[in-house]
Design a protein around this motif. Structure first.
Motif, PDB file in Angstrom:
ATOM      1  N   PHE A 105       0.852  -1.189   0.000  1.00  0.00           N
ATOM      2  CA  PHE A 105       0.000   0.000   0.000  1.00  0.00           C
ATOM      3  C   PHE A 105       0.888   1.240   0.000  1.00  0.00           C
ATOM      4  CE2 PHE A 105      -3.193  -2.963   1.367  1.00  0.00           C
ATOM      5  CZ  PHE A 105      -4.362  -2.443   0.838  1.00  0.00           C
ATOM      6  N   VAL A 106       0.616   2.155  -0.919  1.00  0.00           N
ATOM      7  CA  VAL A 106       1.367   3.398  -1.001  1.00  0.00           C
ATOM      8  C   VAL A 106       0.359   4.542  -0.941  1.00  0.00           C
ATOM      9  CG1 VAL A 106       2.916   4.805  -2.408  1.00  0.00           C
ATOM     10  CG2 VAL A 106       3.105   2.324  -2.469  1.00  0.00           C
ATOM     11  N   ILE A 107       0.567   5.473  -0.016  1.00  0.00           N
ATOM     12  CA  ILE A 107      -0.294   6.650   0.062  1.00  0.00           C
ATOM     13  C   ILE A 107       0.493   7.825  -0.503  1.00  0.00           C
ATOM     14  CG2 ILE A 107      -1.568   8.217   1.561  1.00  0.00           C
ATOM     15  CD1 ILE A 107      -2.077   5.882   3.404  1.00  0.00           C
ATOM     16  N   ARG A 108      -0.072   8.424  -1.540  1.00  0.00           N
ATOM     17  CA  ARG A 108       0.603   9.533  -2.210  1.00  0.00           C
ATOM     18  C   ARG A 108       0.030  10.858  -1.752  1.00  0.00           C
ATOM     19  NH1 ARG A 108       2.688   8.233  -8.034  1.00  0.00           N
ATOM     20  NH2 ARG A 108       3.970   6.486  -7.400  1.00  0.00           N
ATOM     21  N   LEU A 109       0.911  11.777  -1.473  1.00  0.00           N
ATOM     22  CA  LEU A 109       0.503  13.123  -1.078  1.00  0.00           C
ATOM     23  C   LEU A 109       0.990  14.102  -2.140  1.00  0.00           C
ATOM     24  CD1 LEU A 109       1.523  12.999   2.676  1.00  0.00           C
ATOM     25  CD2 LEU A 109      -0.723  12.600   1.712  1.00  0.00           C
ATOM     26  N   ARG A 110       0.118  15.013  -2.531  1.00  0.00           N
ATOM     27  CA  ARG A 110       0.501  16.020  -3.524  1.00  0.00           C
ATOM     28  C   ARG A 110       0.177  17.412  -2.987  1.00  0.00           C
ATOM     29  NH1 ARG A 110      -1.963  13.538  -9.057  1.00  0.00           N
ATOM     30  NH2 ARG A 110      -0.384  11.948  -9.374  1.00  0.00           N
ATOM     31  N   GLY A 111       1.073  18.316  -3.235  1.00  0.00           N
ATOM     32  CA  GLY A 111       0.838  19.721  -2.917  1.00  0.00           C
ATOM     33  C   GLY A 111       0.418  19.959  -1.481  1.00  0.00           C
ATOM     34  N   ARG A 112      -0.766  20.522  -1.311  1.00  0.00           N
ATOM     35  CA  ARG A 112      -1.256  20.871   0.033  1.00  0.00           C
ATOM     36  C   ARG A 112      -1.610  19.646   0.878  1.00  0.00           C
ATOM     37  NH1 ARG A 112      -5.246  26.023  -0.864  1.00  0.00           N
ATOM     38  NH2 ARG A 112      -3.649  27.436  -1.654  1.00  0.00           N
ATOM     39  N   GLU A 113      -1.731  18.479   0.222  1.00  0.00           N
ATOM     40  CA  GLU A 113      -2.055  17.266   0.988  1.00  0.00           C
ATOM     41  C   GLU A 113      -0.951  16.932   1.991  1.00  0.00           C
ATOM     42  OE1 GLU A 113      -2.718  14.317  -2.012  1.00  0.00           O
ATOM     43  OE2 GLU A 113      -4.773  14.947  -2.354  1.00  0.00           O
ATOM     44  N   ASN A 114       0.258  17.457   1.786  1.00  0.00           N
ATOM     45  CA  ASN A 114       1.371  17.202   2.708  1.00  0.00           C
ATOM     46  C   ASN A 114       1.098  17.735   4.112  1.00  0.00           C
ATOM     47  OD1 ASN A 114       3.502  15.707   1.405  1.00  0.00           O
ATOM     48  ND2 ASN A 114       3.586  17.431  -0.028  1.00  0.00           N
ATOM     49  N   GLN A 115       0.165  18.674   4.243  1.00  0.00           N
ATOM     50  CA  GLN A 115      -0.202  19.193   5.561  1.00  0.00           C
ATOM     51  C   GLN A 115      -0.879  18.120   6.411  1.00  0.00           C
ATOM     52  OE1 GLN A 115      -2.839  22.417   4.705  1.00  0.00           O
ATOM     53  NE2 GLN A 115      -1.226  23.762   3.907  1.00  0.00           N
ATOM     54  N   TYR A 116      -1.486  17.130   5.747  1.00  0.00           N
ATOM     55  CA  TYR A 116      -2.272  16.100   6.441  1.00  0.00           C
ATOM     56  C   TYR A 116      -1.518  14.769   6.511  1.00  0.00           C
ATOM     57  CZ  TYR A 116      -5.703  19.663   5.408  1.00  0.00           C
ATOM     58  OH  TYR A 116      -6.350  20.852   5.305  1.00  0.00           O
ATOM     59  N   ARG A 117      -0.229  14.847   6.718  1.00  0.00           N
ATOM     60  CA  ARG A 117       0.619  13.654   6.787  1.00  0.00           C
ATOM     61  C   ARG A 117       0.192  12.713   7.920  1.00  0.00           C
ATOM     62  NH1 ARG A 117       4.493  13.122   3.641  1.00  0.00           N
ATOM     63  NH2 ARG A 117       6.214  11.708   3.909  1.00  0.00           N
TER      64      ARG A 117
END
Length: 168
Positions: free
Chosen positions: A121-133
């Motif tokens: 399982f890989v969860i990808r974060l893009r742009g502003r999604e990095n705030q919700y790590r």
């Protein structure tokens, strides 16, 4: 000093390549015909338009079977290809995935784990999604908890948001 291993591929003898005077014959209907002259077995194979193939080298005489040699080769190749299939399935998710999609991926992963494949399982974060790590890390924990019945965690990396689950 390097050692080289030599792999000997034993090709099956078919039809006129069989040099033994007699063979133990298994006919096209899987009936054991016993010890028969090779020429007689060849004539029998040609009468039903099939091949005489040595399936095993015996002490006294080889065991030969009447079958379609082309079909045998095809099935052998197909089995080799099937056994070499990839065993790691990858599921990519985003942190804001819907509940229906999440459940679908979990069900697929359970199916794959039951078949014997491992799932990554890989969860990808893009742009502003990095705030919700942190939420993405919690999602990984939920995935691991949901799959704990059928698999065990091989690796869980919350920094790169990857979880690998292998069959239990």
């Amino acid at each position: 000093m390097k050692r080289r291993s030599i792999i000997v591929i034993q090709k099956q003898l078919i039809n006129s390549q069989i040099k033994s005077p007699q063979v133990f014959l298994i006919d096209h209907e899987n009936n054991n015909r016993g010890l028969i002259d090779t020429n007689e077995a060849l004539q029998l194979a040609q009468s039903v338009q099939l091949d005489l193939v040595v399936v095993s080298e015996g002490k006294d005489a080889p065991v030969a079977k009447i079958l379609n040699y082309g079909k045998l080769q095809y099935q052998k190749k197909k089995r080799q290809g099937h056994s070499a299939r990839p065993t790691v399935k990858e599921v990519r998710l985003r942190p804001n995935v819907g509940m229906a999609d999440y459940n679908l991926r979990i069900e697929q992963a359970i199916e794959w784990l039951n078949k014997g494949d491992s799932v990554k399982f890989v969860i990808r974060l893009r742009g502003r999604e990095n705030q919700y790590r942190e939420q993405a890390g919690e999602m990984l924990d939920r995935i691991v908890a949901a799959l704990s019945q059928v698999g065990k965690v091989q690796s869980l990396d919350k920094r790169s948001l990857i979880a690998q689950v292998v069959p239990a």
